[in-house]
Scaffold this active site. Structure first.
Site, mmCIF file in Angstrom:
data_model
loop_
_atom_site.group_PDB
_atom_site.id
_atom_site.type_symbol
_atom_site.label_atom_id
_atom_site.label_comp_id
_atom_site.label_asym_id
_atom_site.label_seq_id
_atom_site.Cartn_x
_atom_site.Cartn_y
_atom_site.Cartn_z
ATOM 1 N N LYS B 85 -23.421 -16.764 -58.386
ATOM 2 C CA LYS B 85 -24.829 -17.082 -58.660
ATOM 3 C C LYS B 85 -25.001 -18.309 -59.537
ATOM 4 O O LYS B 85 -26.108 -18.642 -59.937
ATOM 5 C CB LYS B 85 -25.498 -15.873 -59.320
ATOM 6 C CG LYS B 85 -25.461 -14.628 -58.435
ATOM 7 C CD LYS B 85 -25.929 -13.392 -59.181
ATOM 8 C CE LYS B 85 -25.695 -12.151 -58.337
ATOM 9 N NZ LYS B 85 -25.938 -10.915 -59.089
ATOM 10 N N ARG B 106 -8.461 -15.821 -69.153
ATOM 11 C CA ARG B 106 -7.746 -16.952 -68.540
ATOM 12 C C ARG B 106 -8.782 -17.727 -67.739
ATOM 13 O O ARG B 106 -9.615 -17.134 -67.041
ATOM 14 C CB ARG B 106 -6.623 -16.476 -67.630
ATOM 15 C CG ARG B 106 -6.076 -17.659 -66.818
ATOM 16 C CD ARG B 106 -4.790 -17.370 -66.149
ATOM 17 N NE ARG B 106 -3.711 -17.368 -67.113
ATOM 18 C CZ ARG B 106 -2.462 -17.712 -66.807
ATOM 19 N NH1 ARG B 106 -2.150 -18.098 -65.598
ATOM 20 N NH2 ARG B 106 -1.522 -17.653 -67.714
ATOM 21 N N HIS B 134 -1.427 -21.408 -74.160
ATOM 22 C CA HIS B 134 -1.149 -20.043 -73.715
ATOM 23 C C HIS B 134 -0.397 -19.391 -74.885
ATOM 24 O O HIS B 134 0.794 -19.143 -74.811
ATOM 25 C CB HIS B 134 -0.278 -20.112 -72.449
ATOM 26 C CG HIS B 134 -0.124 -18.815 -71.734
ATOM 27 N ND1 HIS B 134 -0.770 -17.668 -72.110
ATOM 28 C CD2 HIS B 134 0.613 -18.488 -70.656
ATOM 29 C CE1 HIS B 134 -0.438 -16.694 -71.287
ATOM 30 N NE2 HIS B 134 0.409 -17.159 -70.404
#
Lengths: 152, 313
Positions: B85, B106, B134
């Site tokens: 959307k 992530r 990370h």
């Protein structure tokens, strides 16, 4: 004599940005949109200095450079000085100073940085090693100033 | 002393101090030795993978479940309002943040985790943001080094393979530079360690050297951290050449230190010959398992005030 007059012609009140690095005067005008104001502006390009080098110079009537603008100017020209003029006299003179960060001023050169895709204010931190770099708060990448469209 | 990570975010390894890293490692060790299956009882953790990932997602979700917590979330942005959307990331995470007690994210764009942390009132853990950070991978790498060597000081650590583009290598070097280790970089010129990392090491007076082959230094090493050369980064001919030069073979291990351990963030292609797997030097599968304990430690520290420095047991 005429040449000298052109460089030092006095303004009643406003700001004189002096000792701008050559080639930066037009960029500064454009970036700060000084040219969009109705005030009288005088710009000098490649003017000779006492030590045989050259400089640009901008004089703007009825406009006082804010501290934030003065700090931002340091990105273009680290050795510039700002003179505040009132009644044809220099009432305050200071050198621009590079701040520790720039907020909402530059867009990130990294097209995959989240700040290019969401409506957020950018922040860049100054890193001074051998050359000056700007580190993005979000993507953490560091860029030479030539990577920024706004500064080039 | 209170737990300094309680209710904080884990976005970038650069945000963590040496003390905080040591606290996480000690808690990981404690949770590995003494499981705490009810530590996150009644906690709901949002697992938001806007980009697919197998190992990271499964190990995070396993970490939550083994601490007694519950997981909500998605593993593919295609099924979200953001994708379908056109909702902004900021709006999406504000809503999810109102449902959960913590958030791991992530996202394919760099900086998404930091922006998320600025928009929600619950702890956020970066599970990978584009090519940027990370941090829990680095924590599990550090934990594996700590576990196998019983220290993070004065180790000889070699990084082999893709040192230019590897996010895990850059973050681990950044973290290990908080400790006094000797670093050895072994790569092709085209995949050498970036200058900005070397400048940072110089600033911290960390000892490092560059080498053209693993054999030059292998007998003096405590840790070999080897990475996959990413095919998509190189010309095919160059890839074939580099791939054949930087391969760890069993025959190279005849005179190595007894405590040498080989780490790899996985997946491996053929940079470690498979007959090394059965040697005592191979530690990459245990390293992958350590992902659970490292992520449990991070979750435990962000969500409970139980663990404090010097009181991890």
């Amino acid at each position: 004599m005429t040449h000298k007059n052109l460089q030092v012609e006095a303004i009643e009140q406003g700001s004189v940005i002096d000792h701008i690095s050559p080639q930066q005067g037009i960029k500064i005008l454009k970036f700060f949109q000084f040219n969009n104001k109705n005030e009288k502006i005088t710009i000098g390009l490649n003017l000779p200095t006492n030590n045989g080098e050259s400089k640009d110079l901008i004089k703007i009537e009825n406009l006082f450079i804010s501290n934030t603008q003065a700090n931002q100017l340091a990105l273009f020209t680290p050795n510039a000085t700002i003179n505040q003029i009132k009644n044809f006299k220099v009432v305050h003179k200071y050198k621009v100073k590079l701040p520790t960060s720039f907020i909402g001023m530059l867009s990130c050169p990294n097209s995959n940085c989240i700040c290019r895709h969401e409506n957020v204010k950018t922040t860049f931190y100054i890193q001074k090693n051998t050359t000056l770099k700007l580190k993005c708060h979000y993507c953490e990448k560091s860029f030479d100033r030539t990577f920024f469209n706004e500064l080039y | 002393m209170n737990n300094p990570l309680f209710k904080k975010n884990i976005i970038s390894i650069a945000d963590l101090s040496r003390n905080e890293l040591e606290l996480i490692l000690n808690v990981a060790k404690s949770l590995k030795e003494t499981p705490q299956p009810a530590l996150l009882k009644n906690k709901v953790i949002a697992s938001c993978f806007f980009e697919s990932s197998t190992r990271t997602r499964l190990s995070f979700e396993t970490a939550v479940l083994r601490l007694g917590g519950n997981v909500i979330g998605f593993d593919d942005a295609n099924n979200t309002s953001l994708f379908k959307k056109g909702e902004t990331l900021v709006d999406s995470v504000k809503v999810i943040g109102a449902y959960a007690d913590a958030f791991f994210i992530r996202h394919p764009q760099e900086g998404a985790a930091r922006l998320t942390a600025e928009c929600v009132d619950i702890p956020v853990i970066n599970a990978g943001d584009g090519t940027n950070q990370h941090p829990t991978q680095t924590v599990l790498d550090l934990f594996s080094i700590f576990e196998t060597q019983q220290t993070l000081e004065n180790l000889n650590i070699a990084f082999v393979g893709d040192l230019k583009y590897s996010r895990t290598v850059h973050s681990l070097v950044q973290a290990i530079s908080l400790f006094s280790c000797n670093l050895f970089f072994i790569s092709a010129n085209t995949l050498a360690m970036p200058d900005y990392i070397l400048e940072a090491l110089d600033k911290k007076n960390i000892s490092y050297s560059m080498h053209k082959s693993i054999e030059e230094i292998i007998d003096s090493l405590d840790i070999i951290y080897i990475t996959r050369v990413q095919k998509e980064r190189l010309h095919e001919t160059e890839y074939q050449h580099i791939k054949s030069v930087f391969v760890l073979k069993k025959s190279m291990l005849s005179n190595v230190r007894e405590n040498l351990r080989i780490l790899h963030p996985l997946p491996r292609i053929d940079e470690i010959e498979s007959d090394i797997d059965s040697t005592p030097y191979a530690y990459y599968f245990q390293q992958a398992k350590n992902a659970i304990y490292a992520r449990q430690a991070v979750l435990a520290l962000l969500l409970t005030n139980k663990f404090t420095k010097g009181d991890e047991e």
